[in-house]
Design an enzyme around this catalytic site. Sequence first.
Site, PDB file in Angstrom:
ATOM      1  N   CYS A 250     -55.183 -32.560  54.720  1.00 13.47           N
ATOM      2  CA  CYS A 250     -55.503 -32.285  53.412  1.00 13.47           C
ATOM      3  C   CYS A 250     -56.777 -31.425  53.177  1.00 13.47           C
ATOM      4  CB  CYS A 250     -55.683 -33.597  52.421  1.00 13.47           C
ATOM      5  SG  CYS A 250     -55.354 -33.391  50.671  1.00 13.47           S
ATOM      6  N   ASN A 292     -50.966 -34.844  48.246  1.00 16.58           N
ATOM      7  CA  ASN A 292     -51.828 -35.219  47.031  1.00 16.58           C
ATOM      8  C   ASN A 292     -53.262 -34.074  47.248  1.00 16.58           C
ATOM      9  OD1 ASN A 292     -53.740 -36.075  45.154  1.00 16.58           O
ATOM     10  ND2 ASN A 292     -54.655 -37.823  46.421  1.00 16.58           N
ATOM     11  N   TYR A 295     -55.881 -28.072  45.900  1.00 20.82           N
ATOM     12  CA  TYR A 295     -56.029 -26.933  46.561  1.00 20.82           C
ATOM     13  C   TYR A 295     -55.259 -26.318  47.745  1.00 20.82           C
ATOM     14  CZ  TYR A 295     -60.239 -26.947  43.557  1.00 20.82           C
ATOM     15  OH  TYR A 295     -61.255 -26.731  42.451  1.00 20.82           O
ATOM     16  N   HIS A 334     -50.213 -35.414  54.200  1.00 18.42           N
ATOM     17  CA  HIS A 334     -50.768 -36.759  54.667  1.00 18.42           C
ATOM     18  C   HIS A 334     -49.691 -37.389  55.716  1.00 18.42           C
ATOM     19  CE1 HIS A 334     -54.092 -37.098  51.886  1.00 18.42           C
ATOM     20  NE2 HIS A 334     -53.246 -36.259  51.428  1.00 18.42           N
ATOM     21  N   GLU A 336     -50.374 -39.859  57.698  1.00 23.62           N
ATOM     22  CA  GLU A 336     -50.735 -41.161  57.622  1.00 23.62           C
ATOM     23  C   GLU A 336     -50.198 -41.896  56.566  1.00 23.62           C
ATOM     24  OE1 GLU A 336     -52.527 -38.859  55.961  1.00 23.62           O
ATOM     25  OE2 GLU A 336     -53.554 -39.845  54.467  1.00 23.62           O
TER      26      GLU A 336
END
Lengths: 362, 1079
Positions: A250, A292, A295, A334, A336
Amino acid sequence: MTEAKKVSLVLEDGTRFEGKSFGYDKSIAGEVVFYTAMTGYPESLTDPSYTGQILVSTYPLIGNYGVPTDQMKDNIHAHYESHKVHISGLIISDYSSEYSHWNAIKSLGDWLKEWKVPGLYGIDTRALTKILRMKGSMLGKIEFEEEPVDFYDPNKENLVAIASTDKKEVYGNGEHKVVLVDCGVKNNIIRCLINRNATVIRVPWDYDFTNEEFDGVFLSNGPGDPAMCEQTVANISKALKIEKPIMGICLGNQLLARAAGAETYKLKFGHRSHNQPVLLAGTDRCFITSQNHGYAVAPESLPADWEAMFINVNDNTNEGIRHKTKPFFSTQFHPEAASGPVDTEYLFDEFIENIVKYKKGK
Amino acid sequence: MVRLNTSIKKAIVLGSGALKIGEAGEFDYSGSQALKALKEEGVETILINPNIATIQTSEEIADKIYFLPVTAYFVEQVIKKEKPDGILLAFGGQTALNCGVDLFRQGILEKYNIQVVGTPVQSIINTEDREIFAGKLGEIDVKTPRSYACQNMQEAYAAVEKIGYPIIIRAAYTLGGLGSGFCSNDKELQKLASSAFSYSPQILVEESIKGWKEVEYEVVRDKYDNCITVCNMENFDPLGIHTGESIVVAPSQTLSNSEYHKLREISIRIIRHIGVVGECNVQFALDPHSEDYRVIEVNARLSRSSALASKATGYPLAFVAAKLGLGYGLHELHNSVTKVTTACFEPALDYVVCKIPRWDLNKFSGVSKNLGSSMKSVGEIMAIGRSFEEAIQKGIRMVGLGMHGFVANKQEITIDQIDEELVNPTDRRIFAIAAAFDKGYTIDDIYAKTKIDRWFLHKLYKIHALKEELLKSNTLSELNDELLLDAKKAGFSDFQVARLVLDATDKEMNDKLLEVRRHRQAKNIVPYVKQIDTLAGEYPAQTNYLYLTYNGSEHDIEFPRDNKSVIVLGSGAYRIGSSVEFDWCSVNAISTIRKEGYRAVMINYNPETVSTDYDTCDRLYFDELTFERVMDIIEMESPKGVIVSVGGQIPNNLAMKLYRQQVPIMGTSALKIDNAEDRKKFSALLDEIGVDQPRWSELTSIDDIYKFVDVVGFPVLIRPSYVLSGAAMNVVSNHDQLEHFLQMAADVSKEHPVVVTEFIELAKEVEVDAVADKGEIVAYAISEHVEFAGVHSGDATIVFPPQKLYVETIRRIKKISREIAKALEITGPFNMQFLAKDNDIKVIECNLRASRSFPFVSKVMKINLIEIATQVMLGVPYTKPDKSLFELEYVGVKAPQFSFARLLNADPVLGVDMASTGEVGCIGENFYEAILKSMLSVGYKFPEKNILISSGQARSKLELLNSAQMLAERGFNIYATEGTHRFLRENKVESTLLHWPDEEDQKPNTIDYLREKKIDLVVNIPKNYTKRELSNGYKIRRNAIDYNIPLITNARVASAFIYAICKYKLEDIVIKSWDEYKA
């Protein structure tokens, strides 16, 4: 039924929504963003990447399964993604004041009150989402009667400095020493590393870790504009020269890109959901990912020895980069999860494999 | 970029045959989608499906259609003829899947070098066999319920040692769960297991997961191993009730992120390991007290759940599955809603859907109403809301059993035994919960008895609490606006508000609910239209898939109001008497509207239909067909007109109410519809134009009825007006029965009185399906029932064109039809039913709407009656067909499909009340070839050797004598019960006597022969003489059903079938596609 206080959400374009309060009764301002995940509000609310943001849930029924226990495991929260609620405010349509789950200890409303975070229900979150989609994420404020508040742009601040840790901390006791640059890290990144036989050395965002003893570097997720983190980028640039394996997630993806010399930019309304499809570049493998971010990396600005690793199938934005020859890669999504699908967790294995290979080759 | 499986140029798609319990309209939807996907890729499509009422068996959907049984034999014949290179097995339910496995095992697929498109057959077999399945999942560390086969008590104890209590015991090789049950300790085990061993040499000791949550995932995989889960769904009813019998919500409501994604990850692991290419469904049990789970079932095909998931999310699962089978990757396909994003994604919902099953258990005598592990529901609905309360209250109304929501239902509907109902649920459990709240039960009390997750109970309690609040106001001005809005957000209808606040009686209701409507509109408490766009608003979508909610503050769409929209009201939940045929009518009306340059707006809420496929129409309102909701939509859309005559009885019943609000109803005037629906008015009309009808009288008092019966004599037919498939309609033969049924009939509808009609025996029943334009008939079809009058037209075997009617009969029927069309100024579709006895014609029914047989006659004569009817109603030019019905050189026969095997203990007899769940229609060279194909399509088989005849009263004995002679001549062994045996002997036909079931010690006995499966066909004609005869007859019929032996209970059908099997061998049956029968 107790009477809930009336409260307004005001957007910077002047749009006003009237709702009722189910959280802490306090006016607040921030950036209004929507997310389309249907589960995982405890995880999202404690995700440091949401720092400064007023979160709009497109899924209307929220609070159903309450809030899980705050038990700790390996020195981190077992069910939360950090030690606190990070969002500035929560906007939903239908609040379940009565929750039901074996693992829950309190209602979402009580939890928000505990962390002094306002929550609104009774809002047409679809109408609100459509505004954000068309006009882009915008500033907004939650206003209680007779408690006015000014608009506030969190992106003008270094949110990473707020979300990051202030001291070095070590987790786990595995054979691979991983420096984790905490820009607002989610606990599940730490869990994923510990589960793979790593010792995690968590350092503050601006810490020069290059002098530490480590086998690999992990660049965490985090809130806000990557351009704010010049110090981190400088440290990563140094790390690139050391050539030990690096993985980023991210914000970590954006920082790695900037360290490599590429540019980043703000998306209109970002990706905040559990259903983003990404294609592994040059293959037919497509993964559903949790995302999430506001940018993104401008892939055309990548230097010649770097390439896009993943691409978003919906809008072709960059979803990850890798070095063509060296063990550096990062993802915009993500792997994870927590919350969201776990399809790409295998990337942690690849990172650890890179470390193993690196150690062997040394 | 796109690399297709180009070897497929021509493919067979297997349909699911007639609708039956457990296999209904969802497969018309999935099959149609698959055919559409194949067509788009230029693949020539051959469909085998005898269900003539479906959309998929329509001209533009498949290239060739065979109305033939979906069995290995017939599919092989079609393969020989058509030489396809591929076959699709996953789109026709269990029927197609089983047929596919047979084709594979018999080596037919290999012999003709046919490639299975999508999931390989071996993968299917791996999911179908429980043992292989458990083993396969074990290989990837996925848990299935632990189960041990035990031969004795010692082994049973050893099994419990491994599993731990509670456990469930199942006796192997028994029917209907005999000897099964739960045990929580050694004592119970001892008792139950020893009893089970007395039925069966082997028992299964299984861990009990009763009361666990039941959760399903719909998983998709492509050939590149990319996987997605399109949707998950959570059952409101915990494990123990079949998912088809459960209220289901999507997405799951009570699962945390880690539970949701744990099960999702396991689903994906499973689909990969099994090797599905396309779609599969994984059913889980989830421990409500931990993250422990078991996989209960995997269906490697499109299913009822996948159809529901498609409608719930807007993701076209069947369409995508077919494309993946052809070799696409998920990422190579577009999201058909947004058009810009990929199909490789998981829909994000910003609403909640609630599925509720529709049961019709009242229609069967003897059936147990308890819900359990087998399916009994005949249809389902899906409700969409932005709160659970809104969705479930909408849903309860949609089910269409006279309920107005969770609360505020009729006072007469009381649940006496709340506890019993909560613990051992029937189709009324949800109302038992409402009653329990009224009686002061707490959520914990109810949870303890039902194990329904407290979250759902809290939500229901919220509805109850709102009801209590509403009751505190007695006038609308007293009613707090915010409370009214909260109530509307929780799904309360104007009807409920009128009843709770205004205390409106049934009689005042129409006015009072309008009062509520005007009041709330004045307060600006109105619903908003929202889109279902698969991405929760993240991407702009031009979708026309819509629903209404009070949990909102703006519309997603604009209303053109240009006098170009035509609203079509759909048929609601499939039920006995109203099913896929009305969906065909709706879809054809829609496509005609669009062809004529108008915008078609559909309102319907049945997830099993094609009409609720959002690309069928210009706008789909997936919402209620109540007066309130239809008016909401009409007021927003300001349509050119509303069509109420293609969706069966639900829209038909709305006609007058809409008319009173000045809604432009297209076609026949609502006043005339009322004239036909209201028995009195209709009768007066018949008298006026001099058309005969059976004598009848309207019930005002019991005494008057007796007087009337004294005049006309028994038997008489009793029924309320505004009937739907003969609810509470019955033939009674004596005073006791009369009194009993009058009571039952009076319960059905207070608004409309009960009528008694003389019942004419031995009369032929004839139907007319027609279209008229301003009173002039422009197209018609006359068909005849094989059975004599007395069998509901929905259960009758129907022949078209008629083969055994006098020319004079036909002439008179045409004349009467013309007169009635003129008198009622019919514009649009209509259906009439006649009794014909010696050219004496009586009218028994007239519906100013399309009927169940419209698709059948339209397809047989190749004139689309709905298309013409729609053109007529739109007032656009149309071509009047010039064909006469006698020009057909072939015959169509429509045969009913019953689902008695699913309905434990139900008596499989036919009467004036409809009992069939579906139908087929086949075309043959002549009547006998056609009826043979039809009956083979609904599960009858050529008997090998032994036929049991129990021929009822003298009349039917005579009717069957010729058949018995034919059978004997052809070397069949005839077995007969006492009277029949005597009668046959007297007529020199040899038969073996089998004793009645209650003569247990007399051998040979009927029951033994049935249980040992020595009989290949049972002909049992019921007669209602004595209790003993009734019970013996019942036992024979029920055992035939339970042992899966073909059963015929009507003498005329039996003699036609027997004639056909004597005249034809299987190989004689002509394999011709629909287009080869030249009209």
